[in-house]
Design an enzyme around this catalytic site. Sequence first.
Site, short mmCIF file in Angstrom:
data_model
loop_
_atom_site.label_atom_id
_atom_site.label_comp_id
_atom_site.label_asym_id
_atom_site.label_seq_id
_atom_site.Cartn_x
_atom_site.Cartn_y
_atom_site.Cartn_z
N HIS A 66 -58.33 6.52 1.92
CA HIS A 66 -57.83 7.90 1.91
C HIS A 66 -58.13 8.58 3.23
O HIS A 66 -59.05 8.21 3.96
CB HIS A 66 -58.45 8.71 0.77
CG HIS A 66 -59.94 8.88 0.88
ND1 HIS A 66 -60.83 7.89 0.50
CD2 HIS A 66 -60.71 9.90 1.35
CE1 HIS A 66 -62.07 8.30 0.72
NE2 HIS A 66 -62.03 9.52 1.24
N TYR A 109 -68.04 5.94 7.50
CA TYR A 109 -67.82 7.23 8.16
C TYR A 109 -68.79 7.41 9.31
O TYR A 109 -69.98 7.06 9.20
CB TYR A 109 -68.06 8.37 7.17
CG TYR A 109 -66.94 8.61 6.19
CD1 TYR A 109 -65.84 9.39 6.54
CD2 TYR A 109 -66.98 8.07 4.91
CE1 TYR A 109 -64.82 9.63 5.64
CE2 TYR A 109 -65.95 8.30 4.01
CZ TYR A 109 -64.88 9.09 4.38
OH TYR A 109 -63.88 9.33 3.49
#
Lengths: 244, 216
Positions: free
Chosen positions: A166, A114
């Site tokens: 996801h 991330y």
Amino acid sequence: MAANEHTAFVMRDRNWHPPAYAPGYKTSVARSPRQALMAIQTPSASEISGPDFQRLTLGPYDNDLLNNYREGTERDGLPVGERIQVYGRVIDQFGKPVPHTLVEMWQANAGGRYRHKKDRYAAPLDPNFGGVGRTVTDEGGWYRFRTVKPGPYPWPNDPNSWRPAHIHISVMGPSISTRLITQLYFEGDPLIPHCPIVNTIKDAEAVETLTSRLDMARSRSFDCLVYRFDIVTRGALQTFFENF
Amino acid sequence: MPQYTLRQPLDPDSVFLPESPSQTAGPYVHIGLALNVAGLPERDHEIANVMAGTNAEGQRIHLRGLVLDGNDIPVDDVLVETWQADANGRYVTDFSFDNAFNSFGRAAPGMGVDQDGWWSFTTLKPGRLPHPDGPEMAPHINLMIFARGINIHLHTRMVFDDEGEANATCPFLSRVPAERRPTLIAKRVEDSENGEPVYEFVIRLQGRDETVFFDF
């Protein structure tokens, strides 16, 4: 689309949603209320209204994650990873489209990293990938993003916990009653049944509704695969004029 | 996607779909909903924690808040959303960055000068608005709490400690058991340099003095 004062929403089924306390997901243990939720039986404007984002000013690449982190920079390459489109429809529980509603998303890059200052995972950042998108549904409730498929990533829960691939999805709907944040998973991912966050949901059918489907018919040859993900918000009921 | 027919359908062709189930917003919610907290460059317009501009009609106020977990540890990765009426007791549903006031806002610790889990909003003191059961409700701010470990967001509602009379007659507050009502009251702690009131609101997710959370 804002709700008017004669709208109510179908009651939320909190056995279908995950419970607050789900000890397999360890952070929920200290972050879940011990008292019962207090039911508001006569909703007022405070519950049945919400923001309408038709006048939100969006940038041209806000829903295109292949382009929205490289624009205007010297690093003008494309992100690494599986090029995909994610599209679908926001409808309510009665199948009615939810037009002009804000859909936001965020995700890791193809390696599961991330772009957040607190993520220290060893997989590298992609200089051409940010990981954030937003759009507003059209008249028919349709939305679309272009991105790369995110990778799985490890996290501190069990000694060897890995999140399935996801994308986090946020949708407003017509009122704060319909506000929802959820996660999109990908068809066939073998990590899905192992995930303590997925398993906060008790009903396997509910997990199925969060699993996007490969849509070969809309996939573009030599360009990108397409996944379909429909979002269902609480059904809007027209109420009778009870106080007259 | 599973479909369930209503037991007694109003329309024989109608289907009834289950709502998409919630999942936690996770530790990196800021990437999507509070970009500068994640360390991302901001887009031209971000939904953030300044809901009232200096030209907004009404009393500008500052709200600072903290969310504590069951061990009294600040939830420093929280995202808080607000929904509140304007000074006249009306919701501004038409969100726009051109508005002097928006009823909707978002805040997270680390946005602006906030530290140690504190988040803040610059907004208006909301006016009173009607309740279907009778007298007007006390001025209040609806709050939605999202974070890692919170599987489905929590709804709560904050009122003001300097609105004693309105709070005492509020048809909403009166339904909350008296002993738990104090958990919904923000305290006026000081005034800012330009004389705007500052209120403080601590949300306790669990345990002693647990905040009241609502289902609606």
